[in-house]
Motif scaffolding. Sequence first.
Motif, PDB file in Angstrom:
ATOM      1  N   ILE A   1      22.619  31.916  86.009  1.00 22.11           N
ATOM      2  CA  ILE A   1      23.444  30.744  85.712  1.00 22.11           C
ATOM      3  C   ILE A   1      24.790  30.993  86.375  1.00 22.11           C
ATOM      4  CG2 ILE A   1      24.548  29.358  83.918  1.00 22.11           C
ATOM      5  CD1 ILE A   1      22.361  30.337  82.000  1.00 22.11           C
ATOM      6  N   GLY A   2      25.038  30.355  87.479  1.00 18.34           N
ATOM      7  CA  GLY A   2      26.297  30.543  88.184  1.00 18.34           C
ATOM      8  C   GLY A   2      26.289  31.820  89.006  1.00 18.34           C
ATOM      9  N   PRO A   3      27.430  32.147  89.589  1.00 21.03           N
ATOM     10  CA  PRO A   3      27.506  33.322  90.464  1.00 21.03           C
ATOM     11  C   PRO A   3      27.438  34.630  89.680  1.00 21.03           C
ATOM     12  CG  PRO A   3      29.685  32.361  90.172  1.00 21.03           C
ATOM     13  CD  PRO A   3      28.714  31.437  89.486  1.00 21.03           C
ATOM     14  N   ASP A   4      27.109  35.716  90.397  1.00 19.98           N
ATOM     15  CA  ASP A   4      27.135  37.039  89.796  1.00 19.98           C
ATOM     16  C   ASP A   4      28.545  37.348  89.327  1.00 19.98           C
ATOM     17  OD1 ASP A   4      24.476  37.425  90.445  1.00 19.98           O
ATOM     18  OD2 ASP A   4      24.912  38.576  92.263  1.00 19.98           O
ATOM     19  N   ARG A   5      28.621  38.157  88.299  1.00 24.04           N
ATOM     20  CA  ARG A   5      29.908  38.582  87.755  1.00 24.04           C
ATOM     21  C   ARG A   5      29.910  40.094  87.689  1.00 24.04           C
ATOM     22  NH1 ARG A   5      33.168  34.568  85.262  1.00 24.04           N
ATOM     23  NH2 ARG A   5      32.185  32.564  85.492  1.00 24.04           N
ATOM     24  N   PHE A   6      31.098  40.673  87.549  1.00 26.15           N
ATOM     25  CA  PHE A   6      31.222  42.121  87.586  1.00 26.15           C
ATOM     26  C   PHE A   6      31.956  42.618  86.356  1.00 26.15           C
ATOM     27  CE2 PHE A   6      30.431  40.555  91.754  1.00 26.15           C
ATOM     28  CZ  PHE A   6      29.462  41.430  92.231  1.00 26.15           C
ATOM     29  N   ASP A   7      31.460  43.736  85.830  1.00 27.53           N
ATOM     30  CA  ASP A   7      31.945  44.289  84.562  1.00 27.53           C
ATOM     31  C   ASP A   7      32.325  45.748  84.764  1.00 27.53           C
ATOM     32  OD1 ASP A   7      32.420  44.878  81.901  1.00 27.53           O
ATOM     33  OD2 ASP A   7      30.455  44.206  81.191  1.00 27.53           O
ATOM     34  N   TRP A   8      33.532  46.096  84.369  1.00 24.94           N
ATOM     35  CA  TRP A   8      34.007  47.469  84.445  1.00 24.94           C
ATOM     36  C   TRP A   8      33.307  48.343  83.408  1.00 24.94           C
ATOM     37  CZ3 TRP A   8      36.560  50.323  87.775  1.00 24.94           C
ATOM     38  CH2 TRP A   8      37.121  51.516  87.350  1.00 24.94           C
ATOM     39  N   ASN A   9      32.934  47.754  82.285  1.00 27.46           N
ATOM     40  CA  ASN A   9      32.309  48.497  81.188  1.00 27.46           C
ATOM     41  C   ASN A   9      30.828  48.712  81.508  1.00 27.46           C
ATOM     42  OD1 ASN A   9      31.324  49.527  78.817  1.00 27.46           O
ATOM     43  ND2 ASN A   9      31.918  47.791  77.545  1.00 27.46           N
ATOM     44  N   THR A  10      30.469  49.951  81.865  1.00 26.58           N
ATOM     45  CA  THR A  10      29.082  50.244  82.228  1.00 26.58           C
ATOM     46  C   THR A  10      28.255  50.739  81.046  1.00 26.58           C
ATOM     47  OG1 THR A  10      29.679  52.483  82.922  1.00 26.58           O
ATOM     48  CG2 THR A  10      29.689  50.764  84.627  1.00 26.58           C
ATOM     49  N   ALA A  11      28.870  50.873  79.877  1.00 26.30           N
ATOM     50  CA  ALA A  11      28.114  51.278  78.685  1.00 26.30           C
ATOM     51  C   ALA A  11      27.166  50.145  78.301  1.00 26.30           C
ATOM     52  CB  ALA A  11      29.078  51.575  77.541  1.00 26.30           C
ATOM     53  N   PRO A  12      26.012  50.483  77.708  1.00 23.61           N
ATOM     54  CA  PRO A  12      25.079  49.424  77.303  1.00 23.61           C
ATOM     55  C   PRO A  12      25.732  48.460  76.319  1.00 23.61           C
ATOM     56  CG  PRO A  12      24.037  51.593  77.168  1.00 23.61           C
ATOM     57  CD  PRO A  12      25.496  51.824  77.423  1.00 23.61           C
ATOM     58  N   HIS A  13      25.692  47.190  76.644  1.00 23.88           N
ATOM     59  CA  HIS A  13      26.185  46.146  75.741  1.00 23.88           C
ATOM     60  C   HIS A  13      25.624  44.809  76.209  1.00 23.88           C
ATOM     61  CE1 HIS A  13      29.187  46.067  79.005  1.00 23.88           C
ATOM     62  NE2 HIS A  13      29.476  44.835  78.638  1.00 23.88           N
ATOM     63  N   TYR A  14      25.788  43.800  75.377  1.00 21.65           N
ATOM     64  CA  TYR A  14      25.229  42.476  75.640  1.00 21.65           C
ATOM     65  C   TYR A  14      26.332  41.482  75.973  1.00 21.65           C
ATOM     66  CZ  TYR A  14      21.204  44.707  73.587  1.00 21.65           C
ATOM     67  OH  TYR A  14      20.187  45.576  73.329  1.00 21.65           O
ATOM     68  N   HIS A  15      25.912  40.350  76.536  1.00 16.18           N
ATOM     69  CA  HIS A  15      26.852  39.306  76.955  1.00 16.18           C
ATOM     70  C   HIS A  15      26.403  37.943  76.445  1.00 16.18           C
ATOM     71  CE1 HIS A  15      27.425  42.467  80.036  1.00 16.18           C
ATOM     72  NE2 HIS A  15      28.694  42.157  79.838  1.00 16.18           N
ATOM     73  N   VAL A  16      27.393  37.080  76.246  1.00 17.81           N
ATOM     74  CA  VAL A  16      27.147  35.672  75.934  1.00 17.81           C
ATOM     75  C   VAL A  16      27.634  34.866  77.130  1.00 17.81           C
ATOM     76  CG1 VAL A  16      27.713  33.729  74.428  1.00 17.81           C
ATOM     77  CG2 VAL A  16      27.480  36.021  73.466  1.00 17.81           C
ATOM     78  N   LEU A  17      26.812  33.939  77.580  1.00 17.93           N
ATOM     79  CA  LEU A  17      27.182  33.044  78.671  1.00 17.93           C
ATOM     80  C   LEU A  17      27.452  31.673  78.085  1.00 17.93           C
ATOM     81  CD1 LEU A  17      25.163  35.277  79.819  1.00 17.93           C
ATOM     82  CD2 LEU A  17      25.008  33.765  81.769  1.00 17.93           C
TER      83      LEU A  17
END
Length: 132
Positions: free
Chosen positions: A62-78
């Motif tokens: 959904i939309g363009p790729d995004r980048f996250d500094w936090n590489t620890a396992p976690h979930y996201h809400v779009l």
Amino acid sequence: MKYSRQRECIREFLADRHDHPTAETVYMNVKKDFPNISLGTVYRNLSLLTEVGEIKKISSGIGPDRFDWNTAPHYHVLCTTCGSVMDLKMDNIDHINILAGNEFDGRIDGHIAFFLGTCKECMEKENDEKTS
């Protein structure tokens, strides 16, 4: 990995963010310090940082790729209204791998989960439009 001032600027930009910027957002901000940088250079550096595990690429479809500094396992809400991507603080649901493994004739090595919803700002806008 060879040191690059441009890559270091990209790293520093991402380290200060919690909003999961797109490559274009990274480009527009890094361009302030490096006016001659190209979007292609930003993409290559983001890919390299992803490959070496310094950042995480979020490809939701959904939309363009995004980048996250936090590489620890976690979930996201779009947010399905504005497209923002937010961290979701919740307990790990790795038990879903066992459930999936019970239905799969092979080995489940992990999962990727995105939750879809409406962010607080978009809900407030919706409410404001209803009351206007």
